[in-house]
Design a protein around this motif. Sequence first.
Motif, PDB file in Angstrom:
ATOM      1  N   ILE A   1      -2.248  -5.126   6.080  1.00 16.06           N
ATOM      2  CA  ILE A   1      -0.804  -4.957   6.257  1.00 16.06           C
ATOM      3  C   ILE A   1      -0.471  -3.971   7.376  1.00 16.06           C
ATOM      4  O   ILE A   1       0.622  -4.022   7.943  1.00 16.06           O
ATOM      5  N   GLN A   2      -1.415  -3.115   7.724  1.00 12.47           N
ATOM      6  CA  GLN A   2      -1.176  -2.215   8.841  1.00 12.47           C
ATOM      7  C   GLN A   2      -1.053  -2.998  10.148  1.00 12.47           C
ATOM      8  O   GLN A   2      -0.361  -2.582  11.078  1.00 12.47           O
ATOM      9  N   LYS A   3      -1.730  -4.152  10.201  1.00 12.44           N
ATOM     10  CA  LYS A   3      -1.718  -4.978  11.409  1.00 12.44           C
ATOM     11  C   LYS A   3      -0.502  -5.889  11.494  1.00 12.44           C
ATOM     12  O   LYS A   3      -0.043  -6.198  12.594  1.00 12.44           O
ATOM     13  N   ASP A   4      -0.001  -6.351  10.353  1.00 12.74           N
ATOM     14  CA  ASP A   4       1.074  -7.352  10.423  1.00 12.74           C
ATOM     15  C   ASP A   4       2.333  -6.997   9.637  1.00 12.74           C
ATOM     16  O   ASP A   4       3.178  -7.856   9.399  1.00 12.74           O
ATOM     17  N   SER A   5       2.455  -5.747   9.205  1.00  9.36           N
ATOM     18  CA  SER A   5       3.660  -5.318   8.493  1.00  9.36           C
ATOM     19  C   SER A   5       4.255  -4.090   9.172  1.00  9.36           C
ATOM     20  O   SER A   5       3.644  -3.486  10.059  1.00  9.36           O
ATOM     21  N   SER A   6       5.440  -3.719   8.732  1.00 15.58           N
ATOM     22  CA  SER A   6       6.091  -2.540   9.295  1.00 15.58           C
ATOM     23  C   SER A   6       5.392  -1.265   8.849  1.00 15.58           C
ATOM     24  O   SER A   6       4.712  -1.246   7.811  1.00 15.58           O
ATOM     25  N   GLN A   7       5.575  -0.219   9.603  1.00 17.26           N
ATOM     26  CA  GLN A   7       5.003   1.070   9.234  1.00 17.26           C
ATOM     27  C   GLN A   7       5.579   1.549   7.908  1.00 17.26           C
ATOM     28  O   GLN A   7       4.877   2.154   7.095  1.00 17.26           O
ATOM     29  N   GLU A   8       6.835   1.237   7.687  1.00 18.88           N
ATOM     30  CA  GLU A   8       7.490   1.640   6.442  1.00 18.88           C
ATOM     31  C   GLU A   8       6.822   1.001   5.231  1.00 18.88           C
ATOM     32  O   GLU A   8       6.566   1.658   4.222  1.00 18.88           O
ATOM     33  N   PHE A   9       6.514  -0.314   5.346  1.00 23.73           N
ATOM     34  CA  PHE A   9       5.872  -0.990   4.222  1.00 23.73           C
ATOM     35  C   PHE A   9       4.450  -0.488   4.023  1.00 23.73           C
ATOM     36  O   PHE A   9       3.995  -0.307   2.891  1.00 23.73           O
ATOM     37  N   TYR A  10       3.748  -0.255   5.132  1.00 19.27           N
ATOM     38  CA  TYR A  10       2.380   0.267   5.034  1.00 19.27           C
ATOM     39  C   TYR A  10       2.375   1.598   4.279  1.00 19.27           C
ATOM     40  O   TYR A  10       1.552   1.815   3.389  1.00 19.27           O
ATOM     41  N   GLU A  11       3.279   2.477   4.629  1.00 15.75           N
ATOM     42  CA  GLU A  11       3.338   3.784   3.963  1.00 15.75           C
ATOM     43  C   GLU A  11       3.708   3.636   2.490  1.00 15.75           C
ATOM     44  O   GLU A  11       3.237   4.406   1.643  1.00 15.75           O
ATOM     45  N   SER A  12       4.537   2.636   2.181  1.00 17.13           N
ATOM     46  CA  SER A  12       4.923   2.421   0.773  1.00 17.13           C
ATOM     47  C   SER A  12       3.762   1.897  -0.056  1.00 17.13           C
ATOM     48  O   SER A  12       3.781   1.978  -1.283  1.00 17.13           O
ATOM     49  N   ALA A  13       2.736   1.335   0.617  1.00 15.73           N
ATOM     50  CA  ALA A  13       1.580   0.783  -0.098  1.00 15.73           C
ATOM     51  C   ALA A  13       0.478   1.807  -0.313  1.00 15.73           C
ATOM     52  O   ALA A  13      -0.489   1.525  -1.031  1.00 15.73           O
ATOM     53  N   LEU A  14       0.594   2.970   0.266  1.00 16.62           N
ATOM     54  CA  LEU A  14      -0.438   3.992   0.108  1.00 16.62           C
ATOM     55  C   LEU A  14      -0.436   4.529  -1.322  1.00 16.62           C
ATOM     56  O   LEU A  14       0.618   4.889  -1.853  1.00 16.62           O
ATOM     57  N   PRO A  15      -1.585   4.571  -1.979  1.00 13.40           N
ATOM     58  CA  PRO A  15      -1.638   5.172  -3.323  1.00 13.40           C
ATOM     59  C   PRO A  15      -1.249   6.641  -3.291  1.00 13.40           C
ATOM     60  O   PRO A  15      -1.446   7.328  -2.275  1.00 13.40           O
ATOM     61  N   ASP A  16      -0.716   7.111  -4.385  1.00 12.53           N
ATOM     62  CA  ASP A  16      -0.364   8.525  -4.497  1.00 12.53           C
ATOM     63  C   ASP A  16      -1.619   9.306  -4.883  1.00 12.53           C
ATOM     64  O   ASP A  16      -2.000   9.351  -6.049  1.00 12.53           O
ATOM     65  N   THR A  17      -2.257   9.902  -3.902  1.00 11.49           N
ATOM     66  CA  THR A  17      -3.505  10.627  -4.169  1.00 11.49           C
ATOM     67  C   THR A  17      -3.261  11.973  -4.846  1.00 11.49           C
ATOM     68  O   THR A  17      -4.210  12.587  -5.355  1.00 11.49           O
ATOM     69  N   THR A  18      -2.019  12.423  -4.885  1.00 11.32           N
ATOM     70  CA  THR A  18      -1.723  13.702  -5.542  1.00 11.32           C
ATOM     71  C   THR A  18      -1.762  13.580  -7.060  1.00 11.32           C
ATOM     72  O   THR A  18      -1.590  14.586  -7.758  1.00 11.32           O
TER      73      THR A  18
END
Length: 429
Positions: A123-140
């Motif tokens: 998704i980093q290659k074919d989606s918006s940066q906003e969507f990519y960031e929304s897909a990141l797991p919450d590592t905290t």
Amino acid sequence: MKKLLFSSTAVALALSLMLSGCSSKKKASSINPGRKSTATGIAYNKKSKKGKEPIGLQVKDFKGQPAGPNLVYIEGGRFTMGTVEEDVTFSRDNLERTVTVSSFYMDETEITNLHWLEYLNAIQKDSSQEFYESALPDTTVWLSKLSFNDQFTEQYLRYPGFRMYPVVGVSWVQASDYCKWRTDAVNGEMASRFGDKTKSKTKIGFGKKSAKKAPVAEAPSAKTGGRLAIESGNVLPAYRLPTEAEWEYAAKALIGTQYMDENQSNQRIYPWDGSSLRKSKGKTKGTMLANFKRGRGDYAGIAGHQNDKGTITLEVYEFPPNDFGLYNMAGNVNEWVYDLYRPNSFQDVNDLNPIRRNDYLDEEKLYDKKGYNSLIDNHLRVYKGGSWNDVAYWLSPGTRRALDQDSSTATIGFRCAMIAIGPKGKRKI
């Protein structure tokens, strides 16, 4: 007299052969529908006189629904859904009742960190940066003021040693988005591998004869969203989160307790027989059958003999599978399911493929969340299975808890499911 007897016997034998030939004639099926319609007699796959343009209905070869990567076939059936342990929380929100679940497919393991990194890379290659960031797991989710788990915040998702550990820190919404991406990714791969082979011709200069190029896969139609047509038989249904009923049915795996007719010898407290959490026989007798919190302050056992092998999560193939071939349906991580949480779903939903997908018949306004008299709203989703941080009670498939669909923890992951359509296929993707 002998000639007459021989003649009668021959006639009887001939009639017998004729009748057996008639009875053995194959009937049309989804896999073998025949060469022509049983309703009109019109042949399938007819072409024009020139033999180029297809006319009439085109019926492609079909060998049954193929099993997608990591999927295990779960034969459906009747089972007693609900809590079989004592309801120590007094929630009374999953009382026993008989329901039936259709056959489906389910991931044999939880979705891993490596699977999620593959998703992020795509998704980093074919989606918006906003969507990519929304897909990141919450590592905290690993952080705690009074516990030193800081190293997992940076290492757990991306360090190679954790590749085949279950992904955590993902919300119900993120898990659902992954299912949609996986559907497109797998069907796109199928389109490139199983597309119809067509021969294209290219002219070599003016007036010269055509030269045949190597067969190439037919490009998927734009109307189908970049996949092959459904009629091809090479398109998988959507990946999704399992319903609560599907998950519980698959976890109990009561196929292992059935012997004759429709009788099952016993219920199951856990995804295996008996009331013990340890293996009862064999070379590994006495070892734990799941990864869970054994008692106050005891997550694994003592050094040199860590009975359940890990203080947090473990690799997804670490423990024996249940009778359906599914790993870690108890312990390791809890798992999101599709259902919206309602305490009275057991008495509202249908008894065939039950699901609570919205607040129909049990509206959100009946609960006073705004007045702080309830936590129930239309964003509360069910999760099941118990985790590395849970006591044994939560390992029983009939227990259930709920969390906001946008929330995540270090103890919740997920696996995907898919409906099984028609005859079971014999090929893997």
